[in-house]
Every structure is written in C-alpha cells, then in structure tokens.
Design a protein around this motif. Structure first.
Motif, PDB file in Angstrom:
ATOM      1  N   GLY A 161       0.856  -1.189   0.000  1.00 15.49           N
ATOM      2  CA  GLY A 161       0.000   0.000   0.000  1.00 15.49           C
ATOM      3  C   GLY A 161       0.887   1.233   0.000  1.00 15.49           C
ATOM      4  O   GLY A 161       1.795   1.352  -0.819  1.00 15.49           O
ATOM      5  N   ASP A 162       0.677   2.137   0.966  1.00 14.37           N
ATOM      6  CA  ASP A 162       1.524   3.333   1.041  1.00 14.37           C
ATOM      7  C   ASP A 162       2.635   3.181   2.081  1.00 14.37           C
ATOM      8  O   ASP A 162       3.410   4.101   2.305  1.00 14.37           O
ATOM      9  N   LEU A 163       2.734   1.998   2.697  1.00 10.13           N
ATOM     10  CA  LEU A 163       3.752   1.748   3.720  1.00 10.13           C
ATOM     11  C   LEU A 163       5.017   1.186   3.078  1.00 10.13           C
ATOM     12  O   LEU A 163       4.960   0.211   2.325  1.00 10.13           O
ATOM     13  N   VAL A 164       6.154   1.812   3.364  1.00  9.12           N
ATOM     14  CA  VAL A 164       7.453   1.385   2.848  1.00  9.12           C
ATOM     15  C   VAL A 164       8.325   1.037   4.047  1.00  9.12           C
ATOM     16  O   VAL A 164       8.651   1.899   4.861  1.00  9.12           O
ATOM     17  N   THR A 165       8.681  -0.238   4.157  1.00 11.66           N
ATOM     18  CA  THR A 165       9.480  -0.706   5.287  1.00 11.66           C
ATOM     19  C   THR A 165      10.829  -1.184   4.767  1.00 11.66           C
ATOM     20  O   THR A 165      10.880  -2.029   3.869  1.00 11.66           O
ATOM     21  N   LEU A 166      11.899  -0.637   5.309  1.00 11.86           N
ATOM     22  CA  LEU A 166      13.247  -1.030   4.907  1.00 11.86           C
ATOM     23  C   LEU A 166      13.861  -1.940   5.959  1.00 11.86           C
ATOM     24  O   LEU A 166      13.647  -1.740   7.157  1.00 11.86           O
TER      25      LEU A 166
ATOM     26  N   VAL B 206      10.305   6.477  -2.830  1.00 10.60           N
ATOM     27  CA  VAL B 206      10.122   7.518  -1.809  1.00 10.60           C
ATOM     28  C   VAL B 206      11.448   8.229  -1.578  1.00 10.60           C
ATOM     29  O   VAL B 206      12.465   7.882  -2.171  1.00 10.60           O
ATOM     30  N   SER B 207      11.422   9.223  -0.695  1.00 10.61           N
ATOM     31  CA  SER B 207      12.636   9.980  -0.386  1.00 10.61           C
ATOM     32  C   SER B 207      12.759  10.136   1.131  1.00 10.61           C
ATOM     33  O   SER B 207      11.894   9.695   1.884  1.00 10.61           O
ATOM     34  N   TRP B 208      13.812  10.807   1.550  1.00 13.64           N
ATOM     35  CA  TRP B 208      13.996  11.075   2.980  1.00 13.64           C
ATOM     36  C   TRP B 208      12.838  11.890   3.541  1.00 13.64           C
ATOM     37  O   TRP B 208      12.501  11.772   4.711  1.00 13.64           O
ATOM     38  N   ASP B 209      12.197  12.716   2.713  1.00  9.88           N
ATOM     39  CA  ASP B 209      11.053  13.507   3.172  1.00  9.88           C
ATOM     40  C   ASP B 209       9.851  12.642   3.533  1.00  9.88           C
ATOM     41  O   ASP B 209       8.940  13.103   4.226  1.00  9.88           O
ATOM     42  N   ASP B 210       9.825  11.398   3.070  1.00  9.47           N
ATOM     43  CA  ASP B 210       8.711  10.489   3.330  1.00  9.47           C
ATOM     44  C   ASP B 210       8.937   9.597   4.551  1.00  9.47           C
ATOM     45  O   ASP B 210       8.054   8.821   4.927  1.00  9.47           O
ATOM     46  N   VAL B 211      10.115   9.681   5.156  1.00  9.93           N
ATOM     47  CA  VAL B 211      10.434   8.843   6.322  1.00  9.93           C
ATOM     48  C   VAL B 211       9.616   9.303   7.520  1.00  9.93           C
ATOM     49  O   VAL B 211       9.603  10.488   7.859  1.00  9.93           O
ATOM     50  N   VAL B 212       8.925   8.347   8.159  1.00  8.62           N
ATOM     51  CA  VAL B 212       8.094   8.662   9.323  1.00  8.62           C
ATOM     52  C   VAL B 212       8.631   8.056  10.613  1.00  8.62           C
ATOM     53  O   VAL B 212       8.230   8.463  11.707  1.00  8.62           O
ATOM     54  N   ASP B 213       9.545   7.069  10.500  1.00 13.35           N
ATOM     55  CA  ASP B 213      10.062   6.427  11.713  1.00 13.35           C
ATOM     56  C   ASP B 213      11.455   5.876  11.465  1.00 13.35           C
ATOM     57  O   ASP B 213      11.733   5.324  10.396  1.00 13.35           O
ATOM     58  N   ILE B 214      12.311   6.045  12.459  1.00 11.23           N
ATOM     59  CA  ILE B 214      13.668   5.489  12.444  1.00 11.23           C
ATOM     60  C   ILE B 214      13.840   4.698  13.734  1.00 11.23           C
ATOM     61  O   ILE B 214      13.463   5.172  14.815  1.00 11.23           O
ATOM     62  N   THR B 215      14.426   3.518  13.609  1.00  7.98           N
ATOM     63  CA  THR B 215      14.852   2.763  14.784  1.00  7.98           C
ATOM     64  C   THR B 215      16.321   2.453  14.585  1.00  7.98           C
ATOM     65  O   THR B 215      16.708   1.952  13.520  1.00  7.98           O
ATOM     66  N   SER B 216      17.138   2.783  15.570  1.00  3.47           N
ATOM     67  CA  SER B 216      18.563   2.493  15.458  1.00  3.47           C
ATOM     68  C   SER B 216      19.004   1.658  16.658  1.00  3.47           C
ATOM     69  O   SER B 216      18.563   1.880  17.784  1.00  3.47           O
TER      70      SER B 216
ATOM     71  N   PRO C 254      10.020  18.760   9.248  1.00  2.24           N
ATOM     72  CA  PRO C 254       9.693  18.155  10.537  1.00  2.24           C
ATOM     73  C   PRO C 254      10.285  16.747  10.623  1.00  2.24           C
ATOM     74  O   PRO C 254      10.212  15.966   9.668  1.00  2.24           O
ATOM     75  N   PHE C 255      10.872  16.430  11.771  1.00  4.53           N
ATOM     76  CA  PHE C 255      11.587  15.172  11.939  1.00  4.53           C
ATOM     77  C   PHE C 255      10.640  14.000  12.155  1.00  4.53           C
ATOM     78  O   PHE C 255       9.553  14.167  12.709  1.00  4.53           O
ATOM     79  N   PRO C 256      11.061  12.798  11.745  1.00  4.60           N
ATOM     80  CA  PRO C 256      10.278  11.598  12.017  1.00  4.60           C
ATOM     81  C   PRO C 256      10.466  11.161  13.482  1.00  4.60           C
ATOM     82  O   PRO C 256      11.317  11.713  14.183  1.00  4.60           O
ATOM     83  N   THR C 257       9.709  10.176  13.894  1.00 11.70           N
ATOM     84  CA  THR C 257       9.969   9.587  15.205  1.00 11.70           C
ATOM     85  C   THR C 257      11.286   8.829  15.130  1.00 11.70           C
ATOM     86  O   THR C 257      11.725   8.416  14.048  1.00 11.70           O
TER      87      THR C 257
END
Length: 159
Positions: free
Chosen positions: A55-60, A94-104, A127-130
C-alpha cells in the motif's frame, strides 16, 4: 459413501482456508531485493529484502553502519549507511522527506549518538520523524556499530 463426500469437502475447504491465510500482505506487495547479485544471494539465503512496499507503507530492512579498518571517524560509517538507505528509499519510490520512523540499534549509544545525529541531520530535515535508539550488545557483522531501520509512507496523489 455419502458420509465420506462431506468429509472430503470439509477437508478441501480447510486446505483452501489455510492457503488463503498464507497469502498475506507481502503477496500483493512490491519487494525490493539488492541490485548487486552477491548481496541478493545473501538476502535470499537469509530470507529478507531491502524493502517491502505494501500500500503506502514502505518498510526497509536495517542497514548496518560498519567501521572500516583504520577508520576513527564514525561519521564515515554513518554516511555510507545513510547513502545506502537513501538508495533503497529511491528504488522503493520515496525519499527522505517520506520517512516517518527510524529505529537504530547501537553497540555504544553514548559515543555513537553525536556522530549519527550529525549525519542523520544532513539527510533528514524538519519536521523530523519519530526515532527510537536502542542499546544492543553486538551486531552482525562484527565491525557493525549501529543498525538503522527505516519506515516511510508514500504520498498519495491527489485525484
């Protein structure tokens, strides 16, 4: 004979229901494997993809930042990791502008945070993602210092 026919029908329906349950979200998703044949072979052996678009969810999948022999500046490792993530984002549309969440996942949060923040802020603007940063005891490969996992959303086009 008449008692076996309904039982056979029930067994067939149960089999169909089981196979339908196995046809999950990835069956209709776009799955992006590494463009490099050697990396793709490794992904196939270990059973993971660079990215899945459902769908519209992109998971890396996570990308590990690793320090090369003789390297002392962690920013170089993070720059390589963020460049690789950027390439996967681009292939997924997508691009970095589309990132909504980061886990490190960090092997040493205290020493690594200043370097990853400096590099991350070159790629991701407000605006930064979570973002959740987690301490771990080790990563694969052994020279890995941080694994970075990204979730993005595709912007829906106006109709």
């Amino acid at each position: 004979m008449t008692t076996r026919l309904p039982a056979a029908c029930l067994a067939a329906l149960a089999l169909l229901a089981t196979s339908a349950a196995l046809a999950g979200a990835r069956q209709d998703a776009q799955v992006f494997m590494a463009p490099d044949a050697g990396e793709r072979k490794f992904q196939q052996e270990w059973g993971y993809a660079d990215a899945v678009v459902s769908g519209d969810l992109v998971t890396l999948s996570g990308v590990v930042a690793g320090v090369r022999p003789g390297e002392t500046d962690l920013r170089a490792a993070y720059t390589r990791a963020f460049e690789r993530l950027g390439g996967v984002l681009q292939r997924a549309g997508v691009s970095w502008d589309d990132v909504v969440d980061i886990t490190s996942f960090h092997t040493d949060l205290t020493t690594q945070m200043p370097a990853i923040v400096a590099v991350k802020n070159q790629f991701i603007k407000p605006p930064f993602p979570t973002w959740t940063a987690i301490q771990v005891s080790r990563l694969i490969p052994d020279n890995g210092i941080t694994e970075i996992k990204i979730v993005a959303r595709k912007v829906r086009s106006e109709r």
